[in-house]
Motif scaffolding. Structure first.
Motif, mmCIF file in Angstrom:
data_model
loop_
_atom_site.group_PDB
_atom_site.id
_atom_site.type_symbol
_atom_site.label_atom_id
_atom_site.label_comp_id
_atom_site.label_asym_id
_atom_site.label_seq_id
_atom_site.Cartn_x
_atom_site.Cartn_y
_atom_site.Cartn_z
ATOM 1 N N GLU A 173 31.567 40.550 8.831
ATOM 2 C CA GLU A 173 31.364 40.690 10.273
ATOM 3 C C GLU A 173 30.364 41.808 10.556
ATOM 4 O O GLU A 173 29.502 41.683 11.434
ATOM 5 N N ALA A 174 30.469 42.891 9.786
ATOM 6 C CA ALA A 174 29.523 44.001 9.941
ATOM 7 C C ALA A 174 28.121 43.590 9.504
ATOM 8 O O ALA A 174 27.130 43.942 10.143
ATOM 9 N N ALA A 184 17.528 46.233 6.100
ATOM 10 C CA ALA A 184 18.199 46.616 4.861
ATOM 11 C C ALA A 184 19.157 47.774 5.080
ATOM 12 O O ALA A 184 18.991 48.592 5.981
ATOM 13 N N MET A 185 20.164 47.806 4.210
ATOM 14 C CA MET A 185 21.093 48.927 4.129
ATOM 15 C C MET A 185 20.811 49.660 2.840
ATOM 16 O O MET A 185 20.752 49.044 1.767
ATOM 17 N N GLY A 209 28.547 59.267 9.742
ATOM 18 C CA GLY A 209 29.351 58.663 8.697
ATOM 19 C C GLY A 209 29.494 59.538 7.480
ATOM 20 O O GLY A 209 30.530 59.532 6.809
ATOM 21 N N VAL A 210 28.464 60.313 7.176
ATOM 22 C CA VAL A 210 28.478 61.154 5.981
ATOM 23 C C VAL A 210 29.268 62.437 6.216
ATOM 24 O O VAL A 210 30.009 62.894 5.345
ATOM 25 N N TYR A 247 29.557 51.791 10.921
ATOM 26 C CA TYR A 247 30.450 52.676 10.171
ATOM 27 C C TYR A 247 31.090 51.952 8.997
ATOM 28 O O TYR A 247 31.373 52.563 7.966
ATOM 29 N N ARG A 248 31.320 50.662 9.147
ATOM 30 C CA ARG A 248 31.858 49.894 8.013
ATOM 31 C C ARG A 248 30.854 49.862 6.867
ATOM 32 O O ARG A 248 31.223 50.016 5.698
ATOM 33 N N LEU A 249 29.588 49.665 7.201
ATOM 34 C CA LEU A 249 28.563 49.640 6.158
ATOM 35 C C LEU A 249 28.447 50.999 5.481
ATOM 36 O O LEU A 249 28.280 51.083 4.259
#
Length: 288
Positions: free
Chosen positions: A230-231, A163-164, A192-193, A211-213
């Motif tokens: 794709e991510a 999960a994200m 990322g943050v 990083y896309r997510l």
């Protein structure tokens, strides 16, 4: 301390880290005072135990030039504060306090005890300064984290769903339920943050997919459908857990995700990935 950089701060790096690390506490000052007391008043054995380590720490960890040197070999920006844990404050300060009291007699000892106690109380910041807040459960996480965990296991067809989640839930879930694989690990999420994600980073082979997510979840970026999916496929991410006030929900639905359940404050979205991650074959350290 995740947003400080040796490259940007130079010799100020250590002092900035110390400001974050100490907060409103003065225990590092007490440690230095205790070292000085032992150097002047301590016996030979005590000096042999505490002074060499204290001098070594002052020459390395607390030396403003030390992080500049080792940063050339290792990226220590986000981990440098852990060196401060080497400082034996919890041992040396109480030891020096007891030694001071033993040097006094009668009323002077009682007065010294009160003075030391008040100094410690009024130069520190305490967890329960605003009163004791009872935890919602024995696991010391919000009840909704537990509810989301149960919901994920209910709707998933495997024992280890991937999960994200939003940043706070991501950090709490990795501690509460390690059987839930996380699409983005702790370090990648922090990167990322705290750092601006560039297009080049999102297109990179190493960390681009995660990083896309993060860009979608944390910054609300609406990537092209092909790049987003794709991510999702590349990271084997089946579920997205988002708070009900998160504005990316319409975007997730447009990307082909479907609502799989909800709790009081969060909604669970599902995507039918072509291939699930096998935690025993793929990266079993995703949660760490």
């Amino acid at each position: 301390m995740q947003n400080v950089s040796v490259y940007q701060l130079g010799i100020r790096f250590v002092s900035v880290c110390l400001d974050y690390y100490n907060g409103m506490n003065a225990y590092l000052v007490f440690y230095l005072a205790a070292l000085l007391f032992i150097a002047l008043k301590g016996d030979k054995k005590t000096r042999e135990i505490f002074l060499p380590s204290g001098i070594m720490l002052l020459l390395t960890v607390y030396n403003p030039f030390f992080p500049i040197v080792i940063d050339r070999f290792f990226d220590i920006n986000r981990e440098y504060y852990r060196f401060f844990w080497l400082t034996p404050i919890g041992i040396l300060v109480p030891y020096a306090g007891v030694a001071v009291l033993e040097m006094q007699e009668g009323r002077r000892r009682l007065a010294a005890a009160f003075a030391l106690t008040f100094i410690l109380i009024f130069t520190g910041e305490y967890i329960y300064k605003n009163g004791y807040i009872k935890a919602e459960n024995p696991y010391k996480v919000p009840n909704e984290v537990i509810e989301v965990s149960k919901l994920l296991h209910q709707v998933s067809e495997v024992e280890t769903p991937k999960a994200m989640m939003e940043y706070d839930f991501n950090m709490m879930m990795r501690q509460y339920d390690p059987s839930i694989l996380l699409a983005v690990g702790r370090e990648d999420y922090i990167n990322g943050v705290t750092y601006e994600i560039t297009k080049e980073q999102m297109d990179s082979e190493e960390d681009g997919l995660v990083y896309r997510l993060v860009a979608v979840m944390m910054r609300g970026e609406e990537l092209e459908k092909g790049k987003f999916l794709e991510a999702v496929e590349g990271t084997h991410t089946e579920f997205f857990v988002v708070s009900k006030g998160n504005l990316i929900q319409d975007y997730l639905i447009d990307m082909g995700l479907t609502k799989a359940g909800e709790t009081k404050g969060h909604i669970l979205y599902h995507y039918d990935v072509k291939e699930r991650e096998n935690p025993y074959v793929d990266n079993i350290y995703t949660n760490f």
